[in-house]
Structure formats: C-alpha cells, structure tokens
Scaffold this active site. Structure first.
Site, PDB file in Angstrom:
ATOM      1  N   GLY B 148       6.166  13.174   6.605  1.00 40.06           N
ATOM      2  CA  GLY B 148       6.003  11.829   7.121  1.00 40.06           C
ATOM      3  C   GLY B 148       4.607  11.297   6.822  1.00 40.06           C
ATOM      4  N   CYS B 149       4.447   9.995   6.934  1.00 40.63           N
ATOM      5  CA  CYS B 149       3.168   9.372   6.598  1.00 40.63           C
ATOM      6  C   CYS B 149       2.080   9.803   7.579  1.00 40.63           C
ATOM      7  CB  CYS B 149       3.315   7.859   6.563  1.00 40.63           C
ATOM      8  SG  CYS B 149       4.175   7.140   7.983  1.00 40.63           S
ATOM      9  N   TYR B 150       2.355   9.690   8.873  1.00 38.05           N
ATOM     10  CA  TYR B 150       1.347  10.101   9.865  1.00 38.05           C
ATOM     11  C   TYR B 150       1.010  11.595   9.752  1.00 38.05           C
ATOM     12  CZ  TYR B 150       1.854   5.693  12.541  1.00 38.05           C
ATOM     13  OH  TYR B 150       1.858   4.388  12.970  1.00 38.05           O
ATOM     14  N   ALA B 153      -1.490  12.275   6.772  1.00 37.45           N
ATOM     15  CA  ALA B 153      -2.895  11.941   7.040  1.00 37.45           C
ATOM     16  C   ALA B 153      -3.479  12.882   8.089  1.00 37.45           C
ATOM     17  CB  ALA B 153      -3.006  10.486   7.517  1.00 37.45           C
TER      18      ALA B 153
END
Lengths: 345, 345, 345, 345
Positions: B148-150, B153
C-alpha cells in the site's frame, strides 16, 4: 470607542479591519505602518477600495494615546515590546497579536525568540488571551497577549482532557498543519506559488516558537513539568490550522465519554463546537469564522486518545480572538462583530 | 515480454501505462476493464489520445494466459483474489496492486477488509513487494503483493531504526497525509473539488486498512508484538504522501548519527534518498518519480525521533514500485523504465 | 419578516443562510428540501453545527404560504416554474435563483433549456433582478428572476459602454472563467478534485444557457438585434468569476475617459467598484462579498476595449444579489446584511 | 555530444535537465549560473539530490566552447544576446529559450523589450524554433530562437486556419491563460501563494512581449499586415497554458471540416494532437509532456471559429521544444528523449 491598529500591511491587520468595520461599538480611526506611512491602505490591499479609504501613518505613541482607547499590535516579533509600556502608562489598552508578551520566563524568551524579554513589570501585567480559558483575567487586563495560532488550536483541543486528568500529560504529541497565510505577506521561496502548490512540507521540527507557549500553559494548568513533541507542516491552502493531538489515556475510556466531558467543558463557549462521535471537523468548516471545532477518537485498541482541533488561523488564531478579547475587556457580548458563519464552500 | 493490466480505468492502470510505454523490455498487449470492456481507453483518458490506442477487453483468464507472461492487477479490493490463482496455475506471474494478498492472517483480513482471505495456499506464495526490503524473495515470486502507499512510505522510513534497535518499537506513532489521487477516480463528496480545495481533513482515524499491513511487517522484522498509532489526512493536492513518524529513541542519539545509519542501510538502493541534517524533503521533491526521500530529526530536548518520509503515492506507492518489482522478478536493473527525475516544479 | 428557502442542500441555499443569519430584519423559518426532507441541515453541512439547527421539510405551498412572506428558490432548472405561480397567487413574494423566469421568449427557453417556459402570465410579471440596472422595477415585483452568475459579471461590465454607445455592439466577445462552485454540489468527474486540481478546462463553447440571457438584456438596452460570442472555462478554484470582455471602440478613446464614464454610471451603486487606469481587479478581491469590481483597458494600438469584471459567483452572482433584491423590494438599504468586506487573503 | 546550460537556477534549466538526463545521445557536462557559481545544483533544487550532483560554474565562453558542442540559454531577457555571437564564432550551436533573438525588427525589439536588439547579423542567422513550422530551417541553424510559451500554443492553434485562409486574419483575438511557473522562480507578491491561490488575475493587457512575436509570424505566413488582440491571465496552477483563440470564419464551415484540415496539416507531427468534434482538451491532458493538443468549435450561430490550444508551458512552451529543436538540428528523431506521456492525474 476609538481603535488603532499598528502594523497595517500584514494579514493580521486586514483581518482585524474586516471585522472591525462591521463592529457596532468601535471606530477604527488610525492605521499605523512603519514601512508604508503615507501610503493609502487600498493601494496595498485593493480589495478595500472605496470602502476603507485611510492613509497609513507613522507611529507617535503620545499623540496617538490622546485620541484612542485601545490599540491592536499586528506587528512582527520584537516590535510591540518597545511601545506597549508607553501606551499602558498613557492609559491605552493593548492587545498584542505578536509573541512579545506571551512567555513569562526571560530565559525561555531568549532561547526561543533570540531576543530579550520586555520589561518584567509589563510581562507580569500581560494576560494570556486564550478567551475560553482566561475570560475573567482578560476582563481586567491592560495588556492582552493574544495567543499564537497553533497554541490556540492545540490548547483548546487539550484543555478538557488535561483538566479532567484523562491523559498522561507526559505523552502529549502534536502534529500540526497550517495554511500558508500564517507565514504572512513577506516573500519567500517557501511560499512561492509554483513551489508551494501541490506540495506538502514539514518545517521547524521541534524548534517552533509556539512550543514554549504551549508548554507554559499546560504546565500551569496541570501543575506538571511536562514537555510536548510538536511538529508543524505547511499545507497548500491559504487558511486553516489543524492540530492532530495524541496522548495516552490514563484508563480505558470510550469516545462518547470523552466527548461528553468536552461538551460540558465548553457548554458556555459559543465559539467552541465539539462534534459527535464519528464526526471529524475539517478546516473548511471554520473558514473565515471564529470557531474552533473539535473531533475526538479514543482508540480502544491502542489506548491512545486522538483529538482533532481546527481553526481559521487568521480568525480564532489571530484577529478574531483579538476582537473576542476586546469584547470581553469591555464587557460586551463576546461574539459581537465576529458572529459570522464560516464561508462554505 | 508481454504484459496485461487488469483494471484499466483506474489511476493505478494509467500510471502503469505511463511507465510501461517507455519500458525497453516489455510490450503492453492487453488492458482489461470489467465495467468498460469494448471502450477505447483514450475516450476515458483523453491524455492518451493518438499514443495509446487500445480497446479495453473483458477478462478471460485462460485465453489471456496463453498470450501474456505477466499481469498487473490494478483493481479494487476483493477482485484479484478471485483470478490470481488461475493465472498462477497457468504459469503467469502476477503483481497485485490491491490489498488482497498482503495480509497473511485470515483473521486480520476479515477484521480490516470485511471479507474472506484468498485461499491460504496462494497467500503463502505471495511475497510482500517492498522492493528495498524483500528483493531476494521478489526475484523468486509468482505472486507479488505490491505494498500500500502509506505502508511503503512508513516502512521505508522506519526500517533502519527498527533494524538498528534505535527506537522503542512500542512507541511508534504515524501521522500520515496524502493527496487525493489515493482515493481513486470514484466520485465522492469527500473529494469534490469545491469541498476538498482549500481544505484539510482527517479520516479513518485508527481504522485504516493499512494499519495491519504496517504492523505485520514491523512485527516480523522486530520480533515484537507491537501496535502502531496511525492517522490519515487528506491534503488539497493530487499526488504525494508524507508520513511523519514519531518514536522514542532508546538512548540519546544525534541527528547526524541516525542519518549515517540510514544512509548505510540504503546505500545500494537507488530509489531511497536520505537527506542531510537540517534538510527535510517535501512531497513535491519526488513528484512523478519512484523516489522515497527521508528526513530525520532527533530531538535532544524530548528524546523523540521524528522521521519524514515522502513518496508519490501513485509511483513508489503503487505503479512505480510494481514495475520495480517486475524488474527484480526478471533480473533486470531495478530502475529500468522508471528512472525519471521528479517533475519540478 | 419571515423567510423560506426552497432547495436547501445546494450551495445557493447555504450562502443565503450565511447572510440571512445576520440580517437584522428577517427570520429564516423554513428550509425545504425535496430530496432530504426530515434531515437536519447540519448533518449535510457540518459547518452550521450548533448555529443553524433546523430540519429540512417537504414542500407544501399552501401551508407554507400562511406562515411566510417571501421565498427564495435555490433549485435546479425547471423546478421553480412549477411552484412560483401558486406562491404568487397566495401573496408570497418569490426570488428565484434559477433560470426559469429569466428568458421572456418561449422559443429561446425551449432552445436553450430543452423545456417548456413557465406560464407566460407569470413570466411577464417576473422582473430581471440585475439590481443596479432594474432597481425601480424590482421594488414593485412579485417575482424576481435573479440573474445568472456569468450574466451578472458580464452585463455590469458592459452596460456603461453600451448605454454610452462607446462600442460596436456587434463585436462583443466574452471570454468567461469560473471557479467550480458554480457547478454546484452534484458529483461529476469534471470537478473531481484529482482531475480539476492543477487543470484548466473550456466547456460548453457557444452553448451555455447564459448566452440568451445576456443577449436578451443587451438587445433590450441597445435596441439592436445583436449576438455575442461567449466561452466559459473552469478554473481550479472554488469561488470567483472573471468575465474578460472585448469590443471594438466606436472611436478612439483613452482608458481614463472610459473609466470616468463608468465611475459616473455607477456612482450611486455601492457594490460596483471601478478601478483606476492601470489597475485590474482579480477575483480574490471580491471573495465572499457582494462587490463587482471592474477594470478597463482601451488599446490604442488595436482600437479594442477590454473590460475585466469580477464577482464572487455565489454572492453577487447568486445569493448576495438575491438578498440585495430582497432589500430593494422591501425598501431597506440595499446593503443591509450583505455589507461584508471581501475575505483577503 | 556534449551540452551546457546557461542559467542554471531557473525553471527552464531544471526542466531541460529532467529530459537531458534520459536522452540517449547527449551528455550534460556544464551548468552555468551567474548568481550562484560554486553552488551545488542539488542545494538549490533538492529534488535532484543524489542524481544530478553538479556544481554550477561561472561563464567563460572561450573555455566552454572547447569542451561542448551545443549550449542552451535559459536566461532572462538581454543576457543571451551578449554571449551567443561569441559561441557561434567558436562553432558552438546555440538554442536560446529567451526572447533575445526572436524579433527580427530592431524597432519592435526596442518598443517591447525596452532594450537594444542583438547585432543584426546574428539576428538574421537566428531561426525561429517553432518546430512543426520551421523544421527545415532549424536543421541548418546555428542559432535557434526558441519560441515563447504563449506564441507556441497560439501559433500552433492558428497556423492551419491561416494557411488554409479559413479566417479573417484581422479578426484574431487571443485570450490566453497560464499557470504560475511561466513567471519563473523570482519572488513577487503576484505569485505569493497566499494571494495567488484561489485567485484569477488578468495582467499586462495588450502589453505582453509575446504580442510582436505572434504578429511577426502571422504577418510572415499570411502576407498581411495584421494585428492581434492578446490578453493574458494567471491561473492558480503551476503548469499549463491555454490559448482560447477567436476569429471570424471567412465562410460558413462545419466544425468537422475544420478539424479535418487541422488533422491533415499536422499528420506528420507527433506532438500535435487535434481532437474530434465535441472534445476540448484541458491543460492537464498535456501536463509534463511535449504535446500541443487542439480543440475546435465553429459556431454556426455567430460565424466565429474558436480554437483551444493547450501546452505545458515549461515543456512544449520552453524546454521540451528546445530539445525537439536540438533533435531536429542533429538529424535525430524529433521525439528522442521527450516522448513521455502526460502525467495524469
């Protein structure tokens, strides 16, 4: 009642003007600008054309003191401390939107402002103008140190939890976000449109001047020698502050219980609105208004309390609260002249 | 090498197309859309006019398996788990941008996705595609669960600190912010321009699907049964994620020391850039690129480590990392086709 | 005086509410919503929480007529024409923010609105509510057809030039730009944040409903059978309209002369502000206010007059002007309740 | 082939660097900055960190001429004219992104640039680098005057209509809109985020430097002594230009016919995309790419032709076209290194 504004070219001043123009009990008679005395205000802020046709003046404290009753300082750091003592001695009430009179400790001021604190006698007189918390003292004040934008959102968000001893005060962490108007009208690459647009930036991590201001109030109100973690971010919007506040709950508590305590705490405060469980306010919901809206989430999984507190940084975070304080000081209804609904959308 | 994309009308798909078009070793032969089969892609995405002239097709797994070598799933939750097993049995490699194969625990999946986990046999095969951490496993995988994107990061921001035991893993708190493209192309009032513009919103506090994904990796890598506090915000910009990550330092450490460890940790990873002390990356600095940029601040006053990690949510947070994983899988240089500089400004 | 709003869930309604709440002579007693009757307004618009606590109602014309004096229609096209006749027969004044009663010609209405005009008898009664131009008729009206947003900016920008016969009326070309709030709260890909942000779009070229409205007024006031070229653009901002208007000067004229005529023309109109030579207003300078600001440039090289006219589309372009018309209708000062300064920045 | 860029701190330079980094046939060896020689580029543009690690140098024409083959000038007005003659004499090809060599007439240059034209001998050598129109001359040039951003969008939009004599060339009116990056990185209140955000501004009406550039080309290509009306607007976005162009059709023509002629005109030009009837491109559809997209509407009611032409001002309007010209000059495929798809969304 006659009013002057010192620092006429900043956003704090124009926002004061927006509200004062429609305030029923005051007259704005003088706008002072050091850098632009002699200039028409509307040439600097064309949105005032034909409505506010005033020429900015240089500051002459004694002369000004004879014609006005109250002065707002909307100046950068380290300006008001030079002039407020003389105004006070002349019997003029002062509301200071800068940080000069907020910190009580000379040591803290030197550390965070890299400058010398104002004369202690006047610092002692100054009342911290967080309207909902210190209304009684504000009513008697001669100098009101209007709170910073971040401390306003943060302290209103924290105070009921601290007062009710819901949280471990040593676990407080504040992740704060602001629109760009808080950085003022001064030019910098940081807020150059092409670089700030479609961008998100963290800045001054652990080093923001508002840290000691928040800690001073929390220490006073809790009686504990606490420190907070505080980080600030620039968001690509002009107005709005959100403080996302985290702390460990002392014991397992449901979101609804916390909300109930918050609503009770602020039941007589027309500008603080606590949302129901499951509803989190966004910054747009207070845009242009003096409201502070608060959302609560008590995480049963982690024991963490999350508080979302939003304000318009130029209104409740600056000029709106300054007028609220002026109202309190004069015994007027505190909403006079600032009971605007948010502009939406 | 022949490639298909399933889920042709979403942002994940168009971003895959942007990179695949210039990738030297692959040919995009098929775009599948359940809802819009028979429609020309350029009528849905006019920016592709005259360049990508393909008609979207309905999905026929067996037929498609004969003509392609690898398939990207850029579908909503609970779609890929229906089709990936058949592709795998047909010998087609699958890279899944959705969350269907990320969680290993059926219980977690049910709790956070409100649905049944895919057949355990295939879940067990799936490799979590955080390229910098699991490159070796990715090279051998038949199913890659693209992160996932979160989590991308956040985990890239946390991993060196966790691996080096710099922090108390039970103190991890993540305040995350995203642009709106992470919410996809589906219409909702939440991302209606008039309401999202000049606005900042917190959402799904403590309830986001990416929480168990982050915890699963952190638990595996640390060996500790930890939980994280995780809050998400919508920022008025299209692209970009910033994870502001907080944790207690185990012992007093200077910012420069932490940065040194981070630089060492990522020294062979071309897409992770650790900034010098005093420099914090903003989301614009990775815009349109596959970079993850990391800034560090170790607060000596509070003992808190703050890590700022930024990515483009559609690139390193989705399609760029998917192609990086495809490169790894095929033994190509991992930067092939995705070595674009950020677009600035 | 008691007021109702029909169409409570749109932006027109909430903007009416913002102004009416502080209006000294009226009381908002009823908000009607067809789609959401029974719902609390603040659940749909949380920025009204604790301030406007009203439940939306279904429409019953006869019942409502007994308790109110004036009704605002903030409805989509083809709604008000069904109900206004009955209100009028019941003696209730109607101010219609939609386009149903603006066009006088049944043929034009059918061509541009793809629907049948209201009963001609009521259309004939309706006064076009461009406050500065038709104040005398507005004072006597029972139905006020509040102008469209583009026609307001455009006609205020053109009228002095047309009345003074400065320009060739057959050469009028209007290049208009709007923020997204003019498109309302209805969801569409066109104003999906991820696609509208950092984007500029032309739309409905030569086909916008506001064309016949502009032409009808210009034809009436000039006595000429003219047509205008009119193009509309969506700008990535929420509020604001700019009409950039071009026409051939009949004879060589200096910018200052034109400005002088404009200032004279609007000297008794508090909401129209004509700027000095060399100063062009931007949309932000009227944000949130009822002003229409006008800038002029007479190009000596090409003989072309360029007029820049800006308004806030939701205020002077809709709800603000509606209240201005209510004020005129009741013999109150036309600025009552809407004399707010623009919000800047 | 070795390349230098003069003017290393502007947006033109960083956009050149973005494309040149991945260009297969060239090597960027030198970046010159007058104001920041000795500074690392990545300290000024952190998005280049770890990828472009070069130190900016002072300019020494003779020394530089020995090591490079081609130089790009990405400098403000009135810089390149001082240095290009010496480079040319040293056999170095020059592509100038500034306006110094665009105008052929000394009189025009003085009027619009308030400065003296370069030595006429070099002006005469300079080829106007509108790639699609002057490819043959560009291939032989030693100095290429890269077109302005507005002229590129406008002339590509107009040329087929002018060449086919579809329109009255004396009726041309251009209403142009740009994002803020065209104003460069220099600070000004005009593009201060807090004031440009949620704002739309017209500027330099009838006075923009690009007027004589547009007229020069149109006069040459039409053989007529025409003048254009040209107005520019700043839109709250970073990238993108839209030229909305109006002209009277010489005779009644259907939209489809005009589109057919346009498609034929540009059939061999990979970067110009003419849309079908009823489809109008928005600026986002060319974002980050070298495309110029064109939409057409022939209004049967008014006889007016409306042409919408969009480009990314920093790509096709500056650095992308400069590289396209470098490709043409060297006999390479004109798309080499700049065949990126637009970034969407």
């Amino acid at each position: 009642m006659k009013i002057a504004i010192i620092g006429g070219t900043g956003y704090g001043a124009v926002e004061l003007i927006r509200f004062l123009t429609n305030h029923p009990y005051v007259e704005l008679t003088t706008i002072v600008s050091h850098s632009q005395s002699g200039t028409e205000l509307s040439s600097v802020y064309p949105h005032l054309t034909d409505v506010i046709e005033m020429t900015m003046e240089a500051l002459d404290v004694d002369k000004l003191s004879q014609s006005i009753d109250l002065v707002f300082f909307a100046t950068p750091s380290n300006v008001s401390k030079e002039y407020i003592p003389a105004f006070v001695e002349n019997g003029v009430k002062c509301i200071d939107l800068s940080g000069d009179f907020r910190l009580k400790s000379a040591e803290d001021y030197e550390q965070w402002y890299q400058s010398t604190l104002a004369e202690q006698k006047y610092v002692d007189q100054a009342v911290y103008g967080l309207s909902e918390l210190y209304a009684e003292q504000i009513k008697e004040a001669s100098i009101i140190a209007n709170p910073g934008c971040y401390p306003t959102a943060t302290l209103l968000g924290l105070m009921p939890a601290v007062k009710h001893r819901l949280i471990n005060n040593h676990s407080i962490l504040i992740d704060a976000k602001t629109g760009t108007s808080g950085a003022g009208r001064g030019l910098s690459l940081n807020v150059h449109f092409s670089e700030m647009n479609e961008n998100l930036k963290a800045y001054k991590i652990g080093q923001h001047k508002h840290i000691p201001e928040i800690e001073q109030v929390l220490q006073t109100e809790s009686g504990e020698n606490l420190q907070v973690t505080f980080t600030t971010h620039l968001v690509p919007m002009t107005r709005g502050i959100m403080s996302t506040i985290y702390a460990d709950l002392n014991e397992s508590t449901q979101t609804e219980e916390v909300i109930h305590l918050y609503k009770e705490f602020y039941k007589n405060d027309p500008f603080v609105r606590v949302r129901e469980a499951g509803v989190i306010p966004s910054t747009r919901e207070v845009y242009g208004s003096n409201f502070c809206d608060i959302g609560i989430y008590a995480d049963q999984r982690t024991g963490k309390l999350t508080i979302i507190s939003v304000i318009d940084n130029l209104v409740k975070g600056a000029s709106g609260q300054a007028i609220q304080n002026m109202n309190l000081l004069n015994g007027w209804d505190e909403t006079t002249g600032i009971n605007h609904l948010p502009i939406y959308p």
